[in-house]
Structures are given as structure tokens and as C-alpha cells.
Design an enzyme around this catalytic site. Structure first.
Site, PDB file in Angstrom:
ATOM      1  N   GLU A   1       0.857  -1.203   0.000  1.00 23.29           N
ATOM      2  CA  GLU A   1       0.000   0.000   0.000  1.00 23.29           C
ATOM      3  C   GLU A   1       0.876   1.230   0.000  1.00 23.29           C
ATOM      4  OE1 GLU A   1      -1.515   3.482   2.189  1.00 23.29           O
ATOM      5  OE2 GLU A   1      -0.039   2.025   2.934  1.00 23.29           O
TER       6      GLU A   1
ATOM      7  N   ARG B   1     -10.035   9.690   0.476  1.00 22.90           N
ATOM      8  CA  ARG B   1      -8.684   9.212   0.784  1.00 22.90           C
ATOM      9  C   ARG B   1      -8.294   8.156  -0.248  1.00 22.90           C
ATOM     10  NH1 ARG B   1      -6.141   9.748   5.615  1.00 22.90           N
ATOM     11  NH2 ARG B   1      -4.248   8.523   5.972  1.00 22.90           N
TER      12      ARG B   1
END
Length: 410
Positions: free
Chosen positions: A184, A228
Site C-alpha cells: 500500500e 482518501r
């Protein structure tokens, strides 16, 4: 059976409030109200618990489906996704002592928390089925292969990634060869260093390490009231029919800030120091001082006149927030909660930040507000990675199953 037995039934099944919330499709806050006896539980919730209890009585618990390691672990947001699909974490690395404190408070492990991963030899890392990492983004140095050859030096990821934290991910993948990985990073990883960073990462994972790799930018706004965007990179040692089309992403906008804000009406328990009094009102310390509020307004006016935007984000229960950042502790300007005309706005409390990132209220916050704001600002949105883990799970098992069959054949 009376509704007051909801809590006892839940404890008997062993299911967490977060897991039950996901199973039932109700918010964690609603399930917690049933669990605390604040409201009568819905019959469907009671029936679900009874069915689970009937199904699990006298059944030997299943062993973990797979093992995984948690690198650059932060406070464990990625781990929560892989715990939810039956993974067992066998190694954790996180260098920040305050993040370590929060992680250790929330995860009771049979292994110690390791610090700086650059100081850990791969021989000291247990074998594992999945590598999970939220590695920091760094530029790669540019050096010609011909020059390296003339100096008798190796090239490929061992050289290109050297000195970056991605190198540590690569060396562990090279030595341990897990069935799968999940990485990530920020959305801008693809454009970082004019695209070279992402280019080296993809080349390393696909060509040098031989993994089959997919990547996608996902907005947490599908699950939480916050815009986000993060890039997710998944890879498998074998060629599997993985597809991002399997993601189940709720429509954006269904979740609003009202779902995560303290109701301040007595419907939730007081949690000091975030809320106070019998109605659990937000502590006044989170309201901006006159001086800070005046400064932010003046700053916004100056930049608005220059055509640069408003400078702060004033929001209410029906809004979706900007991205929560690690700098939130400084002035809270990106997400200020409107308290009405004539009143200064306030910051989110750390508990509200936790909720905004998809952490259940069972998640404990043992650190100062400043450290908590940094930790949640640096964290991932948990529901996003629970969903990513879900669609990875059958392919993880397929690769592991294939490996087992090969061993039997040999």
C-alpha cells in the site's frame, strides 16, 4: 429470549462487534448500543447470533488459513484486513515507538515487535504465506547498467532499490518467496520521481522477482466519510485469475461525518478525555481558541484573494471530509467541525479520527492526542483493506494448495 441477552450471546459466539456489524450490515455504533443494552436488539441480530452459536457448538476451531508478516505496520490497519480472512500474523516490524505502543496494546501476539526492518536479516524472519507492507515512498537513484557492469556490480532490484525501504520488501520476497503480497502507498506513487519510482517497483516485482502483479487506486470514501485515495499493489507467485472487478465497493457518499461524530446526546458512553459529562459532550479542549480560529480565517482570506483556495475545511454531519493527514495535530485545519453560528469550530477527537479510518470503538488509544492524530493520519482506512484481503483470499489459498499438491506429488 429477551434482548438483554444480546451481549451474552455475542460473547458465547466469540464474534467481535466489528465482525458482527459487517455480517449484519448495521453500523458498529448501532451494534455496540445493542451490546451495551442501550437499545433493544433487532430480532434478526439475535437470530443470527443464535444460529452462529448452534453452528459452532462442539466444533473444533479451524486452524489459521495462512500466515503473514506485517511490515511498516504502523498501528495495524493492514493487519486487520488480513486477520479478518483467517490469517495469522507471525512477524511484525514498526520502527516508531509510539506506534509500537498502540500496536502492542491492540494485538496480543506470540512474537515480539521488531523495530527497523533494515536491521533485520531475512533469516530471522519466519517463513510466511503472505507479505503485507505499507512501505514509505522514496525516490530511486539513477545509475546506468553499463557502468555497473564495468565496475563488476550487480544490477536489478539489488542495486536499483538499494538504500530505499522498498529494497527491504524486495529482499524478503526474494528470499522467502511467499504465495502472495499486498503493498500500500499514496496515490502519487505512480507519478513520484517522474514515474521512475513506480517503474522500478513494477520491474522489480514482475521481472526480477517473477510475481504476477495488479495495482489499483481505491478511494476510502466508498466505506468511510473521507476522501482518501491510496494505491494498492497485489501480487501472486503463480498466475491466478485475480480481478479488481471482484471488489464490492459501496456507492460513495453513503457514509457521512454524522456516522462517526460523537452524538453528544447521551446515547454513547462517556470516554475521557474525548467526551465528558452525562451526555458525553465533546471535551472543550478540542474547540479552537479565538487566536487560532482568527489566524485560520485570515490565512484563508489571504489565499482566497490570491485564488489559492480557502485554506481550511469546515464541515458538518452531512459532509464528507478531506483526507486526514499526519499533520492534523498542528491545527486540525483540514477537518474542522462546524459548531454553529457564533461558535468556534473544533477538531475531531482521536476517537472520531479512529472511526474516520474505519477502526471499531474497541480499538484502544494508549497514546497522547498528538501521537494519536499522527498515527491515524498515517494509517490506512481499514474497511478498504478488509475488502482487498477478501478478494485475495481464494487466490492465496489456490497458490498454497498448488504448492501442497506439488509436495505430495514429489
Amino acid at each position: 429470549m429477551p434482548n438483554s441477552d444480546f451481549h451474552a450471546l455475542r460473547l458465547q459466539t466469540g464474534i467481535s462487534i466489528e465482525e458482527l456489524s459487517e455480517k449484519l450490515g448495521y453500523s458498529t455504533r448501532q451494534v455496540r448500543r445493542w451490546d451495551n443494552g442501550e437499545q433493544p436488539a433487532r430480532e434478526i441480530a439475535l437470530r443470527t447470533l443464535r444460529d452462529m452459536l448452534t453452528d459452532t457448538t462442539n466444533v473444533t476451531p479451524m486452524p489459521p488459513r495462512f500466515t503473514f508478516i506485517d511490515l511498516f505496520a504502523g498501528i495495524g490497519g493492514l493487519r486487520r484486513g488480513f486477520d479478518s480472512i483467517g490469517g495469522h500474523c507471525v512477524f511484525t516490524s514498526e520502527w516508531n515507538k509510539y506506534a509500537q505502543q498502540t500496536y502492542a496494546t491492540n494485538f496480543r501476539d506470540n512474537h515480539p515487535l521488531n523495530g527497523d526492518i533494515t536491521q533485520v536479516q531475512t533469516s530471522d524472519i519466519p517463513d510466511h504465506d503472505v507479505l503485507v507492507a505499507g512501505f514509505p515512498c522514496q525516490p530511486f537513484s539513477i545509475a546506468g547498467v553499463s557502468k555497473k557492469n564495468s565496475l563488476g556490480r550487480s544490477h536489478g532490484f539489488l542495486d536499483e532499490a538499494q538504500g530505499t525501504l522498498f529494497f527491504d520488501v524486495a529482499r524478503i520476497l526474494a528470499d522467502k518467496r511467499p504465495a502472495a503480497f499486498m503493498l500500500e502507498n499514496v496515490k502519487n506513487l505512480k507519478s513520484h520521481d517522474k514515474g521512475r519510482t513506480f517503474e522500478v517497483i513494477m520491474k522489480t516485482l514482475r521481472e526480477d522477482l517473477g510475481y504476477h502483479v495488479w495495482h489499483k487506486v481505491i478511494d476510502a470514501q466508498h466505506f468511510v466519510p473521507q476522501h482518501r485515495e491510496r494505491i494498492v499493489i497485489v501480487g501472486f507467485r503463480e498466475n491466478v485469475p485475480f480481478s479488481w472487478d471482484d471488489l464490492q465497493l459501496p456507492p460513495k457518499g453513503e457514509q457521512r461525518l454524522g456516522h462517526i461524530l460523537h452524538p453528544e446526546d447521551g446515547s454513547e458512553e462517556t470516554e475521557a478525555p474525548y467526551t465528558v459529562g452525562s451526555t458525553a459532550e465533546v471535551n472543550a479542549k478540542y474547540t479552537l481558541t479565538d487566536k487560532l480560529w482568527a489566524y485560520l480565517q485570515g490565512y484563508a482570506q489571504k489565499h482566497k484573494a490570491a485564488g489559492n483556495g480557502f485554506g481550511f475545511g469546515l464541515v458538518g454531519p452531512n459532509h464528507v471530509a478531506r483526507t486526514l493527514s499526519a499533520r492534523y495535530y498542528k491545527d486540525g485545519s483540514e477537518i474542522l467541525i462546524d459548531r454553529g453560528a457564533g461558535q468556534n469550530p473544533r477538531r475531531l477527537t482521536p476517537r472520531e479520527c479512529a472511526r474516520l479510518m474505519g477502526y471499531d470503538d474497541d480499538f484502544r488509544i494508549p497514546v497522547s492526542d498528538t501521537q494519536a492524530y499522527k498515527q491515524f493520519g498515517n494509517s490506512v482506512a481499514v474497511p478498504v483493506f478488509r475488502e482487498v484481503a477478501r478478494i485475495m483470499q481464494p487466490h492465496i489459498q489456490a497458490v498454497m494448495s498448488g504448492e501442497s499438491q506439488m509436495k505430495v506429488a514429489v
